[in-house]
Design a protein around this motif. Structure first.
Motif, PDB file in Angstrom:
ATOM      1  N   ALA A  39       0.827  -1.209   0.000  1.00  0.00           N
ATOM      2  CA  ALA A  39       0.000   0.000   0.000  1.00  0.00           C
ATOM      3  C   ALA A  39       0.864   1.262   0.000  1.00  0.00           C
ATOM      4  O   ALA A  39       0.513   2.270  -0.631  1.00  0.00           O
ATOM      5  N   ASP A  40       2.006   1.237   0.688  1.00  0.00           N
ATOM      6  CA  ASP A  40       2.902   2.397   0.720  1.00  0.00           C
ATOM      7  C   ASP A  40       3.477   2.673  -0.660  1.00  0.00           C
ATOM      8  O   ASP A  40       3.638   3.841  -1.050  1.00  0.00           O
ATOM      9  N   ILE A  41       3.794   1.612  -1.387  1.00  0.00           N
ATOM     10  CA  ILE A  41       4.334   1.766  -2.738  1.00  0.00           C
ATOM     11  C   ILE A  41       3.225   2.174  -3.704  1.00  0.00           C
ATOM     12  O   ILE A  41       3.405   3.052  -4.545  1.00  0.00           O
ATOM     13  N   SER A  76      11.368  -4.371   6.384  1.00  0.00           N
ATOM     14  CA  SER A  76      12.508  -4.630   5.514  1.00  0.00           C
ATOM     15  C   SER A  76      13.513  -5.518   6.231  1.00  0.00           C
ATOM     16  O   SER A  76      13.705  -5.407   7.445  1.00  0.00           O
ATOM     17  N   THR A  77      14.160  -6.397   5.473  1.00  0.00           N
ATOM     18  CA  THR A  77      15.123  -7.334   6.060  1.00  0.00           C
ATOM     19  C   THR A  77      16.571  -6.889   5.854  1.00  0.00           C
ATOM     20  O   THR A  77      17.489  -7.513   6.380  1.00  0.00           O
ATOM     21  N   GLY A  78      16.755  -5.839   5.075  1.00  0.00           N
ATOM     22  CA  GLY A  78      18.116  -5.398   4.746  1.00  0.00           C
ATOM     23  C   GLY A  78      18.638  -6.037   3.478  1.00  0.00           C
ATOM     24  O   GLY A  78      19.724  -5.686   3.017  1.00  0.00           O
ATOM     25  N   THR A  79      17.879  -6.977   2.929  1.00  0.00           N
ATOM     26  CA  THR A  79      18.252  -7.629   1.671  1.00  0.00           C
ATOM     27  C   THR A  79      17.563  -6.908   0.507  1.00  0.00           C
ATOM     28  O   THR A  79      16.650  -6.100   0.716  1.00  0.00           O
ATOM     29  N   PRO A  80      17.969  -7.174  -0.745  1.00  0.00           N
ATOM     30  CA  PRO A  80      17.365  -6.468  -1.879  1.00  0.00           C
ATOM     31  C   PRO A  80      15.842  -6.616  -1.933  1.00  0.00           C
ATOM     32  O   PRO A  80      15.302  -7.710  -1.742  1.00  0.00           O
ATOM     33  N   VAL A  81      15.174  -5.499  -2.180  1.00  0.00           N
ATOM     34  CA  VAL A  81      13.717  -5.481  -2.344  1.00  0.00           C
ATOM     35  C   VAL A  81      13.430  -5.476  -3.838  1.00  0.00           C
ATOM     36  O   VAL A  81      13.817  -4.550  -4.548  1.00  0.00           O
ATOM     37  N   VAL A 135       9.762   5.305  -9.183  1.00  0.00           N
ATOM     38  CA  VAL A 135       8.768   5.728  -8.205  1.00  0.00           C
ATOM     39  C   VAL A 135       8.622   4.687  -7.099  1.00  0.00           C
ATOM     40  O   VAL A 135       8.489   5.029  -5.917  1.00  0.00           O
ATOM     41  N   ALA A 136       8.658   3.408  -7.455  1.00  0.00           N
ATOM     42  CA  ALA A 136       8.562   2.349  -6.446  1.00  0.00           C
ATOM     43  C   ALA A 136       9.764   2.394  -5.500  1.00  0.00           C
ATOM     44  O   ALA A 136       9.616   2.314  -4.274  1.00  0.00           O
ATOM     45  N   GLY A 137      10.965   2.529  -6.061  1.00  0.00           N
ATOM     46  CA  GLY A 137      12.158   2.644  -5.232  1.00  0.00           C
ATOM     47  C   GLY A 137      12.154   3.917  -4.415  1.00  0.00           C
ATOM     48  O   GLY A 137      12.538   3.931  -3.234  1.00  0.00           O
ATOM     49  N   GLY A 138      11.701   5.014  -5.036  1.00  0.00           N
ATOM     50  CA  GLY A 138      11.628   6.283  -4.334  1.00  0.00           C
ATOM     51  C   GLY A 138      10.629   6.267  -3.193  1.00  0.00           C
ATOM     52  O   GLY A 138      10.807   6.985  -2.197  1.00  0.00           O
ATOM     53  N   ALA A 139       9.579   5.449  -3.311  1.00  0.00           N
ATOM     54  CA  ALA A 139       8.600   5.342  -2.232  1.00  0.00           C
ATOM     55  C   ALA A 139       9.255   4.803  -0.967  1.00  0.00           C
ATOM     56  O   ALA A 139       8.977   5.267   0.144  1.00  0.00           O
ATOM     57  N   LEU A 140      10.152   3.826  -1.128  1.00  0.00           N
ATOM     58  CA  LEU A 140      10.887   3.298   0.028  1.00  0.00           C
ATOM     59  C   LEU A 140      11.839   4.351   0.587  1.00  0.00           C
ATOM     60  O   LEU A 140      11.986   4.489   1.806  1.00  0.00           O
ATOM     61  N   ALA A 141      12.503   5.088  -0.313  1.00  0.00           N
ATOM     62  CA  ALA A 141      13.409   6.150   0.138  1.00  0.00           C
ATOM     63  C   ALA A 141      12.643   7.220   0.915  1.00  0.00           C
ATOM     64  O   ALA A 141      13.109   7.720   1.945  1.00  0.00           O
ATOM     65  N   LYS A 142      11.454   7.566   0.439  1.00  0.00           N
ATOM     66  CA  LYS A 142      10.625   8.552   1.139  1.00  0.00           C
ATOM     67  C   LYS A 142      10.250   8.075   2.544  1.00  0.00           C
ATOM     68  O   LYS A 142      10.279   8.856   3.507  1.00  0.00           O
ATOM     69  N   ALA A 342      10.550  11.166  -6.312  1.00  0.00           N
ATOM     70  CA  ALA A 342      11.212   9.876  -6.076  1.00  0.00           C
ATOM     71  C   ALA A 342      12.715   9.964  -6.309  1.00  0.00           C
ATOM     72  O   ALA A 342      13.509   9.443  -5.510  1.00  0.00           O
ATOM     73  N   MET A 343      13.127  10.630  -7.380  1.00  0.00           N
ATOM     74  CA  MET A 343      14.552  10.726  -7.681  1.00  0.00           C
ATOM     75  C   MET A 343      15.275  11.544  -6.623  1.00  0.00           C
ATOM     76  O   MET A 343      16.402  11.209  -6.220  1.00  0.00           O
ATOM     77  N   ALA A 344      14.644  12.618  -6.139  1.00  0.00           N
ATOM     78  CA  ALA A 344      15.251  13.415  -5.068  1.00  0.00           C
ATOM     79  C   ALA A 344      15.365  12.585  -3.791  1.00  0.00           C
ATOM     80  O   ALA A 344      16.378  12.647  -3.079  1.00  0.00           O
ATOM     81  N   ALA A 345      14.340  11.788  -3.502  1.00  0.00           N
ATOM     82  CA  ALA A 345      14.365  10.941  -2.304  1.00  0.00           C
ATOM     83  C   ALA A 345      15.485   9.918  -2.382  1.00  0.00           C
ATOM     84  O   ALA A 345      16.163   9.642  -1.386  1.00  0.00           O
ATOM     85  N   LEU A 346      15.712   9.349  -3.562  1.00  0.00           N
ATOM     86  CA  LEU A 346      16.786   8.366  -3.738  1.00  0.00           C
ATOM     87  C   LEU A 346      18.150   9.003  -3.474  1.00  0.00           C
ATOM     88  O   LEU A 346      19.016   8.407  -2.829  1.00  0.00           O
TER      89      LEU A 346
END
Length: 365
Positions: A39-41, A76-81, A135-142, A342-346
């Protein structure tokens, strides 16, 4: 093809093509212990997806995200998402007639020049559909940045010759999602919407300027010389399809100012170092000052238009003409807002880890 990975300690690798089976991203470097869900993504992807309003392409994609790895019991487990979005509303036949005639303003010709072949269906890898992974990756960064009080808000500052009036951050935050054009100045937004409607009826497109305001960034974030924070933000935003210019703070207006006008004086207010102005845009010497980071991206008109244009035939190397069919945005500005955020968050998440502001074990302590 190289160049699909962005970041150092917080990294993303996007993959997929516009008319392929799916698009997605692998996020590496997200610390363990961050609560998140699909849902966050999805909340961020819904802001980017096509078919959401009268100012976007009529292509209808649900863009439902599936998280394949890197999460256990909601953390998150610290492994690749790894995250995936299936392509569903694909009509590749619309592009068959123009596969040998490169579209003006697109990467058709340059991809052929670079690789000797290309996926002509919707632009393939060069399509803006690739930004789903960003955007999906940036959602996690946000989400990660929000744990440290950092907030990123983007809005459409200008569309064509229509420019929004300056507004306080709180008002931008309150209004930006109220209109399809994502302009927080509601009066200007109405004029922008009328302009986009008229441009679409003419079979043309229009560009403008997206502004980002980033609050809560601590002083001292960034690296000197080549890995400056503003340089990395410039690269991040300039890597977005359709972005043709970047400026921060006073930007190009700085070239017209005197030093006495441009310099932001230092003052102490309530025991904190600050400034009554922010012409530097929150960054000096490549390192954050603690003031808001304010930057802007110039976005060109969507290159796919219904008007007759001149091009060439790649097989015969003769001059010809082209009319582009298919489903396209009359302006890409509203959908670029979440991509720019998203790009700024990354960038900021990466620098927060690199500079030691985030200890990878912080979230578990």
């Amino acid at each position: 093809m190289a160049g699909n990975v962005f970041g150092q300690m917080f990294r993303i690798a996007t993959w997929g093509e516009s008319h392929g089976r799916a698009v997605g991203v692998v996020v590496d470097g997200l610390p363990a212990g961050l609560p998140f869900s699909e849902a966050d993504i999805q909340k961020e992807l819904d802001r980017r997806r096509p078919g959401q309003s009268e100012v976007s392409t009529p292509r209808h994609e649900a863009d439902r995200v599936e998280i394949l790895s890197g999460i256990f019991e909601g953390m998150s487990t610290g492994t690749p998402v790894s995250m995936l979005v299936w392509n569903s509303d694909v009509r590749s036949s619309a592009y068959d007639a123009i596969k040998d005639t490169p579209r003006p303003g697109h990467a058709d010709f340059t991809y052929m020049a670079r690789y000797g072949m290309r996926d002509h269906r919707g632009g393939g890898r060069s399509s803006a559909r690739e930004t789903i992974g960003r955007v999906a990756g940036g959602a996690l960064a946000k989400l990660l940045l929000s744990r440290f009080g950092i907030q990123i808000v983007g809005h459409v500052l200008e569309l064509g010759t229509i420019r929004a009036n300056p507004l306080p951050f709180e008002e931008i935050l309150k209004n930006v999602e109220k209109t399809p054009v994502r302009c927080a100045d509601l009066e200007a937004a109405g004029k922008m919407l009328e302009k986009v409607t008229a441009i679409r009826q003419e079979g043309d497109s229009i560009g403008g300027i997206v502004e980002l305001i980033i609050k809560g960034v601590p002083a001292g974030l960034g690296e000197p010389v080549f890995d400056r924070l503003d340089a990395d933000l410039a690269k991040a935003l300039m890597s977005i399809p359709a972005v043709k210019g970047f400026e921060i703070g006073a930007g190009f207006e700085a070239a017209r100012l005197l030093g006495s006008q441009m310099n932001d004086p230092f003052r102490v207010v309530g025991g904190k170092v600050t400034s009554p102005s922010n012409n530097a845009g929150g960054i000096l010497g490549g390192i954050s000052t603690g003031l808001d980071i304010v930057c802007r991206a110039a976005v060109k008109p969507t290159p796919s238009i219904g008007k007759l244009q001149q091009t060439i035939d790649l097989k015969t190397l003769e001059n010809t003409e082209i009319t582009i069919k298919g489903r396209h945005d009359p302006t890409i500005l509203p959908r670029i807002v979440p991509v720019a955020e998203a790009m700024a968050a990354l960038v900021l998440a990466d620098h927060m880890l690199r500079s030691g502001f985030i200890n990878p074990r912080t979230l578990l302590e």
